[in-house]
Design a protein around this motif. Structure first.
Motif, PDB file in Angstrom:
ATOM      1  N   MET A 105      12.774  -3.270  14.079  1.00  0.00           N
ATOM      2  CA  MET A 105      13.192  -1.871  14.134  1.00  0.00           C
ATOM      3  C   MET A 105      13.865  -1.551  15.462  1.00  0.00           C
ATOM      4  SD  MET A 105      12.841   0.036  11.493  1.00  0.00           S
ATOM      5  CE  MET A 105      12.079  -0.020   9.869  1.00  0.00           C
ATOM      6  N   MET A 106      13.315  -2.077  16.543  1.00  0.00           N
ATOM      7  CA  MET A 106      13.931  -1.843  17.848  1.00  0.00           C
ATOM      8  C   MET A 106      15.346  -2.421  17.850  1.00  0.00           C
ATOM      9  SD  MET A 106      13.235  -0.412  20.824  1.00  0.00           S
ATOM     10  CE  MET A 106      11.457  -0.434  21.130  1.00  0.00           C
ATOM     11  N   ASN A 107      15.484  -3.610  17.299  1.00  0.00           N
ATOM     12  CA  ASN A 107      16.801  -4.242  17.272  1.00  0.00           C
ATOM     13  C   ASN A 107      17.770  -3.461  16.396  1.00  0.00           C
ATOM     14  OD1 ASN A 107      18.567  -6.407  18.094  1.00  0.00           O
ATOM     15  ND2 ASN A 107      18.429  -7.177  16.000  1.00  0.00           N
ATOM     16  N   GLN A 108      17.310  -2.970  15.249  1.00  0.00           N
ATOM     17  CA  GLN A 108      18.185  -2.176  14.373  1.00  0.00           C
ATOM     18  C   GLN A 108      18.749  -0.961  15.101  1.00  0.00           C
ATOM     19  OE1 GLN A 108      17.801  -1.344  10.000  1.00  0.00           O
ATOM     20  NE2 GLN A 108      15.700  -2.017  10.356  1.00  0.00           N
ATOM     21  N   ILE A 109      17.874  -0.243  15.785  1.00  0.00           N
ATOM     22  CA  ILE A 109      18.300   1.005  16.414  1.00  0.00           C
ATOM     23  C   ILE A 109      19.193   0.735  17.626  1.00  0.00           C
ATOM     24  CG2 ILE A 109      17.527   3.145  17.504  1.00  0.00           C
ATOM     25  CD1 ILE A 109      14.913   2.869  15.867  1.00  0.00           C
ATOM     26  N   VAL A 110      18.793  -0.244  18.469  1.00  0.00           N
ATOM     27  CA  VAL A 110      19.586  -0.557  19.658  1.00  0.00           C
ATOM     28  C   VAL A 110      20.945  -1.131  19.267  1.00  0.00           C
ATOM     29  CG1 VAL A 110      19.689  -1.939  21.758  1.00  0.00           C
ATOM     30  CG2 VAL A 110      17.538  -0.885  21.089  1.00  0.00           C
ATOM     31  N   ALA A 111      20.980  -1.887  18.164  1.00  0.00           N
ATOM     32  CA  ALA A 111      22.238  -2.512  17.728  1.00  0.00           C
ATOM     33  C   ALA A 111      23.145  -1.568  16.964  1.00  0.00           C
ATOM     34  CB  ALA A 111      21.935  -3.734  16.859  1.00  0.00           C
ATOM     35  N   GLY A 131       7.209   1.858   9.045  1.00  0.00           N
ATOM     36  CA  GLY A 131       7.285   3.239   9.505  1.00  0.00           C
ATOM     37  C   GLY A 131       6.732   3.400  10.905  1.00  0.00           C
ATOM     38  N   LEU A 132       5.600   2.757  11.164  1.00  0.00           N
ATOM     39  CA  LEU A 132       5.014   2.814  12.505  1.00  0.00           C
ATOM     40  C   LEU A 132       5.962   2.198  13.525  1.00  0.00           C
ATOM     41  CD1 LEU A 132       1.361   1.795  11.622  1.00  0.00           C
ATOM     42  CD2 LEU A 132       2.108   4.043  12.430  1.00  0.00           C
ATOM     43  N   ALA A 133       6.572   1.088  13.160  1.00  0.00           N
ATOM     44  CA  ALA A 133       7.525   0.435  14.060  1.00  0.00           C
ATOM     45  C   ALA A 133       8.732   1.321  14.306  1.00  0.00           C
ATOM     46  CB  ALA A 133       7.965  -0.901  13.459  1.00  0.00           C
ATOM     47  N   ALA A 134       9.234   1.948  13.242  1.00  0.00           N
ATOM     48  CA  ALA A 134      10.383   2.843  13.389  1.00  0.00           C
ATOM     49  C   ALA A 134      10.029   4.034  14.263  1.00  0.00           C
ATOM     50  CB  ALA A 134      10.850   3.321  12.013  1.00  0.00           C
ATOM     51  N   ALA A 135       8.850   4.596  14.053  1.00  0.00           N
ATOM     52  CA  ALA A 135       8.414   5.748  14.837  1.00  0.00           C
ATOM     53  C   ALA A 135       8.265   5.373  16.310  1.00  0.00           C
ATOM     54  CB  ALA A 135       7.096   6.285  14.295  1.00  0.00           C
ATOM     55  N   TYR A 136       7.675   4.220  16.567  1.00  0.00           N
ATOM     56  CA  TYR A 136       7.498   3.781  17.949  1.00  0.00           C
ATOM     57  C   TYR A 136       8.849   3.543  18.621  1.00  0.00           C
ATOM     58  CZ  TYR A 136       6.450   0.977  22.019  1.00  0.00           C
ATOM     59  OH  TYR A 136       6.400   0.517  23.308  1.00  0.00           O
ATOM     60  N   ALA A 137       9.704   2.785  17.945  1.00  0.00           N
ATOM     61  CA  ALA A 137      11.007   2.462  18.530  1.00  0.00           C
ATOM     62  C   ALA A 137      11.827   3.722  18.771  1.00  0.00           C
ATOM     63  CB  ALA A 137      11.761   1.499  17.613  1.00  0.00           C
ATOM     64  N   ALA A 138      11.818   4.629  17.801  1.00  0.00           N
ATOM     65  CA  ALA A 138      12.572   5.871  17.944  1.00  0.00           C
ATOM     66  C   ALA A 138      12.061   6.691  19.124  1.00  0.00           C
ATOM     67  CB  ALA A 138      12.481   6.684  16.657  1.00  0.00           C
ATOM     68  N   ALA A 139      10.734   6.778  19.267  1.00  0.00           N
ATOM     69  CA  ALA A 139      10.161   7.538  20.376  1.00  0.00           C
ATOM     70  C   ALA A 139      10.554   6.920  21.721  1.00  0.00           C
ATOM     71  CB  ALA A 139       8.638   7.588  20.235  1.00  0.00           C
ATOM     72  N   GLU A 140      10.520   5.584  21.801  1.00  0.00           N
ATOM     73  CA  GLU A 140      10.886   4.903  23.041  1.00  0.00           C
ATOM     74  C   GLU A 140      12.355   5.115  23.390  1.00  0.00           C
ATOM     75  OE1 GLU A 140       8.929   2.791  25.296  1.00  0.00           O
ATOM     76  OE2 GLU A 140       7.557   4.186  24.312  1.00  0.00           O
ATOM     77  N   ALA A 158      21.122  11.070   8.694  1.00  0.00           N
ATOM     78  CA  ALA A 158      20.260  10.236   9.524  1.00  0.00           C
ATOM     79  C   ALA A 158      20.560   8.758   9.260  1.00  0.00           C
ATOM     80  CB  ALA A 158      18.793  10.533   9.234  1.00  0.00           C
ATOM     81  N   TYR A 159      20.293   7.919  10.232  1.00  0.00           N
ATOM     82  CA  TYR A 159      20.546   6.481  10.132  1.00  0.00           C
ATOM     83  C   TYR A 159      19.372   5.830   9.409  1.00  0.00           C
ATOM     84  CZ  TYR A 159      21.340   1.660  11.715  1.00  0.00           C
ATOM     85  OH  TYR A 159      21.544   0.297  11.781  1.00  0.00           O
ATOM     86  N   PHE A 160      19.642   5.221   8.253  1.00  0.00           N
ATOM     87  CA  PHE A 160      18.578   4.595   7.475  1.00  0.00           C
ATOM     88  C   PHE A 160      18.260   3.215   8.037  1.00  0.00           C
ATOM     89  CE2 PHE A 160      17.005   1.968   3.931  1.00  0.00           C
ATOM     90  CZ  PHE A 160      15.860   2.696   3.629  1.00  0.00           C
ATOM     91  N   CYS A 161      17.005   3.001   8.387  1.00  0.00           N
ATOM     92  CA  CYS A 161      16.536   1.709   8.904  1.00  0.00           C
ATOM     93  C   CYS A 161      15.716   1.022   7.825  1.00  0.00           C
ATOM     94  CB  CYS A 161      15.681   1.914  10.153  1.00  0.00           C
ATOM     95  SG  CYS A 161      16.597   2.499  11.592  1.00  0.00           S
ATOM     96  N   HIS A 162      16.259  -0.057   7.284  1.00  0.00           N
ATOM     97  CA  HIS A 162      15.569  -0.760   6.207  1.00  0.00           C
ATOM     98  C   HIS A 162      14.335  -1.477   6.751  1.00  0.00           C
ATOM     99  CE1 HIS A 162      14.873  -3.057   2.580  1.00  0.00           C
ATOM    100  NE2 HIS A 162      15.841  -2.387   1.974  1.00  0.00           N
ATOM    101  N   ALA A 163      13.284  -1.522   5.932  1.00  0.00           N
ATOM    102  CA  ALA A 163      12.026  -2.131   6.359  1.00  0.00           C
ATOM    103  C   ALA A 163      12.096  -3.647   6.445  1.00  0.00           C
ATOM    104  CB  ALA A 163      10.900  -1.728   5.402  1.00  0.00           C
ATOM    105  N   ASP A 206      19.949  -7.000  11.191  1.00  0.00           N
ATOM    106  CA  ASP A 206      19.407  -6.739  12.522  1.00  0.00           C
ATOM    107  C   ASP A 206      17.883  -6.710  12.498  1.00  0.00           C
ATOM    108  OD1 ASP A 206      21.858  -6.569  13.899  1.00  0.00           O
ATOM    109  OD2 ASP A 206      22.173  -4.529  13.163  1.00  0.00           O
ATOM    110  N   MET A 207      17.315  -6.224  11.400  1.00  0.00           N
ATOM    111  CA  MET A 207      15.854  -6.256  11.255  1.00  0.00           C
ATOM    112  C   MET A 207      15.372  -7.699  11.234  1.00  0.00           C
ATOM    113  SD  MET A 207      13.206  -4.266  10.899  1.00  0.00           S
ATOM    114  CE  MET A 207      11.493  -4.272  10.358  1.00  0.00           C
ATOM    115  N   VAL A 208      16.019  -8.525  10.436  1.00  0.00           N
ATOM    116  CA  VAL A 208      15.643  -9.937  10.324  1.00  0.00           C
ATOM    117  C   VAL A 208      15.799 -10.653  11.666  1.00  0.00           C
ATOM    118  CG1 VAL A 208      16.339 -12.143   9.295  1.00  0.00           C
ATOM    119  CG2 VAL A 208      16.095 -10.103   7.850  1.00  0.00           C
ATOM    120  N   ALA A 209      16.910 -10.435  12.334  1.00  0.00           N
ATOM    121  CA  ALA A 209      17.141 -11.098  13.624  1.00  0.00           C
ATOM    122  C   ALA A 209      16.100 -10.680  14.653  1.00  0.00           C
ATOM    123  CB  ALA A 209      18.547 -10.787  14.126  1.00  0.00           C
ATOM    124  N   GLY A 210      15.773  -9.397  14.676  1.00  0.00           N
ATOM    125  CA  GLY A 210      14.742  -8.927  15.606  1.00  0.00           C
ATOM    126  C   GLY A 210      13.396  -9.566  15.316  1.00  0.00           C
TER     127      GLY A 210
END
Length: 307
Positions: free
Chosen positions: A48-54, A75-84, A135-140, A145-149
């Motif tokens: 999730m961090m990689n998806q958003i940063v990329a 969802g928890l990962a997305a929430a954490y990454a988004a908050a950071e 909004a930007y949809f982040c696939h689970a 980018d999710m896979v690479a991360g």
């Protein structure tokens, strides 16, 4: 297809934003990768961090925030990454999502929408909201980018076990983690083994059918491994790599989770315990001298039934 070079790029991108999780020597030629100690309690924080940063490199600026669908961990990962990263997050989860995960989502600052009885329904609602809101949809799981991360976990492993290892056992739901592991380790001699619950086995069924197909979802691990259909990326990589695909039953999963607590004082989800269940149940029997790693990938569970 996601390649080792993509995983290495992801590692550079998310360096300092995720934890380098430890490895525990659990026995003779057996190690646990303690990825359940990752931020937000699972490996998905890497992806999730990689998806958003990329996102900006893909021509996307998530100024309207992000949206994700999840049985809980993504969802928890997305929430954490988004908050950071200072980005608003809205997370859609099934109505049956464990309360411990829903509560943590809210603590991380995400807006939570509970809808439908399983991940597929929450996913459909999240996609529709992304279209309507911008909004930007982040696939689970089914996103390069999710896979690479996620694959950065595999790169860490190659640096952490003196003498290397032969096999890594990976619990599989939608396939984002095993796809990352295959991408990271494909150039090595390491065998990546898929382990799924017999009652939620999207990858196993797809490999037998020759294509991703819908499967019924139930059982003790359905909250984290309950994808109705495996991701296209994971299917393609798994088929190309010719991975071993194993199934374990609920009894074995429950027993493995209990053993992780009793023997090592490790608290993990049922889905996470599936990987270890392949060993404890005898579904996977290492060969002479084989060096095995079990990925412990998620800790977002209610531990009250372990005490």
């Amino acid at each position: 297809m996601v390649h080792n070079s993509d995983v290495r790029a992801a590692a550079r991108r998310i360096a300092g934003r995720v934890r380098r999780t430890p490895v525990l020597e659990a026995g003779d030629r057996l190690w646990f990768k303690l990825e359940h100690t990752q931020h937000a309690g699972s490996f998905k924080t890497r992806g999730m961090m990689n998806q958003i940063v990329a996102a900006p490199t893909r021509g996307v600026l998530p100024s309207a925030g992000i949206v994700a669908a999840s049985g809980g961990n993504a969802g928890l990962a997305a929430a954490y990454a988004a908050a950071e990263l200072g980005v608003p997050a809205e997370v859609y989860v099934p109505s049956a999502a464990p309360a411990v995960k829903v509560d943590k989502l809210r603590k991380l600052g995400a807006s939570v929408v509970q809808t439908g009885n399983e991940y597929a329904e929450a996913y459909a609602a999240a996609v529709e909201w992304a279209r309507a809101s911008g909004a930007y949809f982040c696939h689970a799981y089914d996103d390069p980018d999710m896979v690479a991360g996620n694959g950065t976990l595999g790169l860490e492993l190659t640096e952490q076990i003196p003498g290397g290892f032969d096999t890594v056992l990976v619990a599989v739901g939608g396939g984002g983690l095993i796809a990352g592991m295959i991408s990271a380790l494909r150039a090595s001699d390491v065998s990546v083994v898929s382990v799924e619950p017999a009652t939620s086995c999207a990858l196993h069924t797809a490999l037998r059918a020759g294509e991703p197909v819908d499967v019924p979802v139930s059982g003790v691990a359905a909250d984290s491994l309950g994808a109705r259909r495996v991701g296209e990326i994971a299917f393609g990589l798994a088929k190309d790599a010719g991975i071993v695909s194993l199934l374990v039953d609920d009894k074995a999963i429950v027993d493995a989770r209990r053993r992780l607590w009793d023997d090592y004082r490790l608290v993990v989800e049922h889905g996470t315990a599936a990987a270890y269940a392949a060993l404890t149940s005898g579904v996977y029997v290492p060969g002479p001298g084989e060096r095995v790693v079990v990925l412990l990938c998620g800790a977002n569970t209610d531990p009250s039934d372990l005490i």
